[in-house]
Every structure is written in C-alpha cells, then in structure tokens.
Design an enzyme around this catalytic site. Sequence first.
Site, PDB file in Angstrom:
ATOM      1  N   GLN A 122       1.415  -2.422   4.913  1.00 22.95           N
ATOM      2  CA  GLN A 122       1.203  -3.151   5.207  1.00 22.95           C
ATOM      3  C   GLN A 122       1.486  -4.420   4.703  1.00 22.95           C
ATOM      4  O   GLN A 122       1.073  -5.824   4.649  1.00 22.95           O
ATOM      5  CB  GLN A 122      -0.739  -3.039   4.892  1.00 22.95           C
ATOM      6  CG  GLN A 122      -1.755  -2.390   6.215  1.00 22.95           C
ATOM      7  CD  GLN A 122      -3.377  -2.420   5.714  1.00 22.95           C
ATOM      8  OE1 GLN A 122      -3.816  -2.475   4.819  1.00 22.95           O
ATOM      9  NE2 GLN A 122      -4.072  -1.130   7.162  1.00 22.95           N
ATOM     10  N   SER A 168       7.357  -2.506  -4.278  1.00 19.46           N
ATOM     11  CA  SER A 168       9.400  -3.030  -3.657  1.00 19.46           C
ATOM     12  C   SER A 168      10.039  -2.247  -4.805  1.00 19.46           C
ATOM     13  O   SER A 168      10.628  -2.278  -5.653  1.00 19.46           O
ATOM     14  CB  SER A 168       8.759  -4.199  -3.170  1.00 19.46           C
ATOM     15  OG  SER A 168      10.390  -5.160  -2.895  1.00 19.46           O
ATOM     16  N   ARG A 226      12.432  -4.078  -4.469  1.00 22.19           N
ATOM     17  CA  ARG A 226      13.526  -5.129  -4.784  1.00 22.19           C
ATOM     18  C   ARG A 226      12.744  -5.414  -6.270  1.00 22.19           C
ATOM     19  O   ARG A 226      13.721  -6.189  -7.133  1.00 22.19           O
ATOM     20  CB  ARG A 226      12.938  -6.180  -3.403  1.00 22.19           C
ATOM     21  CG  ARG A 226      14.086  -6.614  -2.641  1.00 22.19           C
ATOM     22  CD  ARG A 226      13.024  -7.515  -1.810  1.00 22.19           C
ATOM     23  NE  ARG A 226      13.695  -7.545  -0.274  1.00 22.19           N
ATOM     24  CZ  ARG A 226      14.429  -7.467   0.704  1.00 22.19           C
ATOM     25  NH1 ARG A 226      15.688  -8.451  -0.616  1.00 22.19           N
ATOM     26  NH2 ARG A 226      14.915  -7.944   1.745  1.00 22.19           N
ATOM     27  N   HIS A 241       7.007   4.155  -0.683  1.00 25.81           N
ATOM     28  CA  HIS A 241       6.612   4.808   0.303  1.00 25.81           C
ATOM     29  C   HIS A 241       6.063   6.229   0.062  1.00 25.81           C
ATOM     30  O   HIS A 241       5.964   6.847   1.351  1.00 25.81           O
ATOM     31  CB  HIS A 241       8.096   5.350  -0.019  1.00 25.81           C
ATOM     32  CG  HIS A 241       9.382   4.392   0.209  1.00 25.81           C
ATOM     33  ND1 HIS A 241       9.250   3.138  -0.756  1.00 25.81           N
ATOM     34  CD2 HIS A 241       9.362   3.175   1.568  1.00 25.81           C
ATOM     35  CE1 HIS A 241      10.230   2.657  -0.369  1.00 25.81           C
ATOM     36  NE2 HIS A 241      10.060   2.152   0.174  1.00 25.81           N
TER      37      HIS A 241
HETATM   38  P1  AMP Z   1      11.503  -0.115   2.649  1.00 25.48           P
HETATM   39  O1  AMP Z   1      11.906   0.383   2.187  1.00 25.48           O
HETATM   40  O2  AMP Z   1      10.777  -1.815   2.179  1.00 25.48           O
HETATM   41  O3  AMP Z   1      11.886  -0.936   4.246  1.00 25.48           O
HETATM   42  O4  AMP Z   1       9.454   0.048   3.253  1.00 25.48           O
HETATM   43  C1  AMP Z   1       9.387   1.338   4.178  1.00 25.48           C
HETATM   44  C2  AMP Z   1       8.523   0.929   4.386  1.00 25.48           C
HETATM   45  O5  AMP Z   1       7.120   1.168   3.412  1.00 25.48           O
HETATM   46  C3  AMP Z   1       7.699  -0.430   5.054  1.00 25.48           C
HETATM   47  O6  AMP Z   1       6.417   0.280   6.484  1.00 25.48           O
HETATM   48  C4  AMP Z   1       7.186  -0.912   4.453  1.00 25.48           C
HETATM   49  O7  AMP Z   1       5.591  -1.395   4.863  1.00 25.48           O
HETATM   50  C5  AMP Z   1       6.511   0.554   3.223  1.00 25.48           C
HETATM   51  N1  AMP Z   1       6.410  -0.121   2.287  1.00 25.48           N
HETATM   52  C6  AMP Z   1       6.728  -0.805   1.155  1.00 25.48           C
HETATM   53  N2  AMP Z   1       6.700  -0.956   0.130  1.00 25.48           N
HETATM   54  C7  AMP Z   1       5.110  -0.618   0.024  1.00 25.48           C
HETATM   55  C8  AMP Z   1       3.828  -0.653  -1.003  1.00 25.48           C
HETATM   56  N3  AMP Z   1       3.346  -1.632  -2.009  1.00 25.48           N
HETATM   57  N4  AMP Z   1       2.594  -0.279   0.143  1.00 25.48           N
HETATM   58  C9  AMP Z   1       2.268   0.730   1.023  1.00 25.48           C
HETATM   59  N5  AMP Z   1       4.077   0.822   1.541  1.00 25.48           N
HETATM   60  C10 AMP Z   1       4.803  -0.173   1.611  1.00 25.48           C
END
Ligand code: AMP
Length: 284
Positions: free
Chosen positions: A152, A189, A191, A37
């Site tokens: 991505q 992640s 998660r 993020h």
């Molecule tokens: P999320 O909070 O999981 O919905 O992710 C928010 C944003 O962060 C989304 O655009 C994801 O694709 C991006 N994102 C999540 N994990 C990663 C990562 N390891 N590297 C780059 N972007 C990420």
Amino acid sequence: MAIRVVRSVAELRGWQAQHAGRELALVPTMGFLHEGHLELMRAGRTHVPRERGELALSIFVNPAQFNDQADLDSYPRDEAGDLVKAESAGVDVAFVPEVDELYPPNASTYVEVGGLDQHLCGATRPGHFRGVCTVVSKLWQLFSPTVGLFGQKDFQQLAIIRRMHRDLFWPGQVIGVPTMREPDGLALSSRNARLTRPGRAAALAIPRFLQLVNQRYAAGTRNASLLIEGAEQALSPGRIHYVSVVDADQLQPVEQADTPTLVALAVFFDDVRLIDNTLLGGPP
Ligand code: AMP
C-alpha cells in the site's frame, strides 16, 4: 528447502511443470529487499501455506517504468544479498530475468490503465504506470498466481493493478499489504539506502507531516487545503514533487475529504524521490 533461482522463461516453465496443480503466491519486486518486501512474502505464505503451494519472488528492475535514466542507473541492486534474504523468508523460486528475457527484441506490446494514472505519480512520472502495468502483466501471465501481493506504500500502483486485474479478467487475486515503517516512522524503501545521514534525518519530515494530517482529520478537518496546509514548510528542506488529496477510489483530486480519501506525496531528499501516503476514513 533451498531457493531455486530461475533466469529464463524456459527454465520457469520447467519449474512450473514440476509444481503443476499447486497454488502459487507471487511477490513482484525490483530487489534490494527490505522488511517491507519480506512482509509481502509473509503475507504470501499466509495466503498460500506450504502444504498447498509455492512462494515465488521476482526481482527485476524494469527499465520501462523509469522515465529518468539517471534514476534507473542509480537504482540500488544486491542480488546476492536478496537471494539470502529470500531463502530465509521461505521463498521457493526467485525469478531474476535479464531485460532481454522479459522484453525480447522487437517487443512492442504495452498495457495501459486509463483514469487512475492522471494524478500523483502518474502525472509526475509520465509513462511510469504503463511500464508497471506492462511488466506486471508479463509476470501475471507467466506465473498465473493464486495471489499476487503488492504494498500500500505504492497506493496508486496497487489501485491500478487491481483495476487491470478486474478489467482483464485475470485469474487469482490481488492482495494489498500495509506499509512497513522504520521504528521512527519512515516508510521502508530500497531508495532509503541512497540517503545521506542528514538526508535520512530530514526525510522524517514525511511521516511527521502525514501524522499531522491524520491529527487534523481526527480533529474534524475535512477541507483538503486545510488538511495539507503548511506542507512546504513542514517538508522543508525536501523538494516537493506533489502533495495531493484525492478520493481513495478513483484517485481524483477532492476539495473535501468526505469519503475515503488518500493524502499522497512525493518529496525529494538528497535528490532521492520518496513517496508515502495516508488513508483517511478507512479503505474505499
Ligand atoms: P519495489 O521493489 O519498490 O518495486 O517494491 C516491490 C513491492 O514491495 C511493491 O508492491 C511495493 O509496494 C512493496 N513495498 C515497498 N516498500 C514497502 C513497504 N515499506 N511496506 C510494504 N510494502 C512495500
């Protein structure tokens, strides 16, 4: 500058009035922030330097994109920690609405992108992208950003958002940011926090398998079945939700990786669903 935390649309409108005519970079997230993020935020700052505009973060665990109540309930949250990280990343405004704020009573408008959602996470999480597109539409409408940044790691999500942005003539630009990984290769992640120690170790099978796919591709393999041959054993004891080879443009299954191709997967470790992907043959 201290971060401004905004919880309502009305407050957001007020903040925007104070920054009229300035550029804006928007990073939508579900919180529990990690380096991935933060990379999006850094990219946002590069596109919109401080002298030209503001950096906005949204933190919202969007119920509409969860097709599994238990998954929604167990989604990790840490608003206080997130705000500390966001402030040190130079975020100017954090939009942290309650569910009712983005989905007022009787909200009944949803946004759907056809075609690109047929396979991968679209097939295994029915309704997921309808939820994603709806919330991203609401955020884009509210912020009207100069740039919106997406990772991505969620390749299908990024492709769908790009399509929606183009089809609906949205202002601004959608920017894709490469996947950030732990030093051992596991994609960052939110998660990951739910993995046990042995589950975390076992999940390394994912980057190892994707590396094997890349090696096969580099050695000349183009047949899709051969590229992902042995996935079951390689990802064991993970429970495979899907391992797919699709063209990187339309996200349709291919038998041969002759054009830019995406190998994408979703695998459960410890009942935590992890996704990752690798792009073969450059961007589409
Ligand atoms: P999320 O909070 O999981 O919905 O992710 C928010 C944003 O962060 C989304 O655009 C994801 O694709 C991006 N994102 C999540 N994990 C990663 C990562 N390891 N590297 C780059 N972007 C990420």
